[in-house]
Design an enzyme around this catalytic site. Structure first.
Site, short mmCIF file in Angstrom:
data_model
loop_
_atom_site.label_atom_id
_atom_site.label_comp_id
_atom_site.label_asym_id
_atom_site.label_seq_id
_atom_site.Cartn_x
_atom_site.Cartn_y
_atom_site.Cartn_z
N ASP A 41 0.64 -1.04 -0.11
CA ASP A 41 0.10 -0.06 -0.08
C ASP A 41 0.74 1.21 0.21
OD1 ASP A 41 -2.53 1.63 0.44
OD2 ASP A 41 -1.61 1.97 2.52
N GLU A 47 -1.72 -5.68 -3.64
CA GLU A 47 -0.76 -4.65 -2.92
C GLU A 47 0.24 -5.41 -2.44
OE1 GLU A 47 -4.06 -1.11 -1.20
OE2 GLU A 47 -3.53 -2.67 -0.12
#
Length: 229
Positions: free
Chosen positions: A49, A121
Site C-alpha cells: 500500500d 498490494e
C-alpha cells in the site's frame, strides 16, 4: 523454489520474474489458508500500500506539474483505492492464483474485491522486496497505465453530483439497478442502469458494481449537461 505452471503463467501476465519466488507465493496466500508454517499476505499488503502510494504520488506530480494539492488528492485517492487495485488484479487474472481456504473459496473469494485489492498490494510489495523500488515502480506504472492520465474523470464523484442535480430540482435520489452480471467468477462484469424520477436514465458496464454505478451516473450527467447546453 520452483513455481507451478499456473504461477509461472501469472508471472508472465504480471511482467515480472521473481528471483525469490517464495515472495510471490506469500503475496498470494490469504489468511484463510495460513498456518504456523505458511505466512499470509497481510504484512506484504501493508508494505505494498505504501509503495503504491509513493509511486502514484510521484507519477501524478510528473503528469501535471501545475496541479495544486487540492487537485492531486482526489486523483491520488482514485488511483490507490481498493476498487482500482482490484480492477488491476482482474486485468492480470490474479484471482486464478489466489491461495484460499475452502470456506473462502466456496464463498467466491477469487472474485471478491477486497481480497483482490489486498493481494494486488501484496504482490507489489513482493516485487519491491525482490527487485527494489525501481522494479516495483516499473510494474505499477505499466499495469495502471492510462488510468494515471485519465484519473481526473475517475476522481470526480459522479454519483454525488447526480444526486445533487436531482435534489436541486425537487426529485428523489437516483435509483441504481443491477441489470446483469456476466463473465467468469474471477473477473465479473456488472451492468447498472441509473434512473431519475423524471424518466431520465443511463446504463454502464464495468468490472465492479461501484465503478458501473459511477460510470452510469457520469453518462447521465453528461447527457443532462448536453441537453441544458
Amino acid at each position: 523454489m520452483k513455481l507451478s505452471a499456473d504461477m509461472s503463467a501469472f508471472q508472465d501476465r504480471l511482467g515480472y520474474e521473481f528471483a525469490r519466488p517464495e515472495l510471490l507465493v506469500r503475496a498470494l496466500t490469504h489468511g484463510s489458508i495460513s498456518s504456523s508454517t505458511r505466512a499470509d499476505n497481510q504484512r506484504l499488503e501493508f508494505l505494498g500500500d505504501r509503495v503504491l502510494g509513493l509511486v502514484m504520488a510521484s507519477a501524478l506530480l510528473e503528469a501535471d506539474k501545475a496541479a495544486t494539492e487540492g487537485q492531486l488528492a482526489p486523483r491520488f485517492n482514485a488511483l490507490v483505492r481498493k476498487e482500482t487495485c482490484a480492477d488491476v488484479a482482474r486485468q492480470i487474472d490474479l484471482g486464478a492464483v489466489l491461495k484460499l481456504g475452502r470456506s473462502e473459496m466456496m464463498s467466491g473469494g477469487r472474485r471478491k474485491q477486497a481480497l483482490l485489492g489486498d493481494a494486488m498490494e501484496a504482490v507489489i510489495a513482493a516485487i519491491y522486496r525482490d527487485g527494489g523500488f525501481e522494479a516495483a515502480q516499473e510494474v505499477i506504472l505499466r499495469l495502471w497505465g492510462a488510468r494515471i492520465h485519465q484519473v481526473e474523470a475517475d476522481a470526480r464523484d459522479a454519483k454525488t453530483a447526480l444526486q445533487e442535480w436531482a435534489q436541486a430540482r425537487g426529485q428523489k435520489p437516483p435509483a441504481y439497478d443491477l441489470v446483469s452480471r456476466s463473465g467468469p467468477d474471477h473477473a465479473p462484469v456488472f451492468t447498472i442502469v441509473v434512473r431519475l424520477t423524471d424518466g431520465g436514465e443511463a446504463k454502464a458496464t464495468a468490472g465492479s458494481k461501484r465503478q458501473a454505478e459511477q460510470s452510469a451516473a457520469r453518462a447521465l450527467l453528461d447527457r443532462l449537461e448536453g441537453e441544458a447546453g
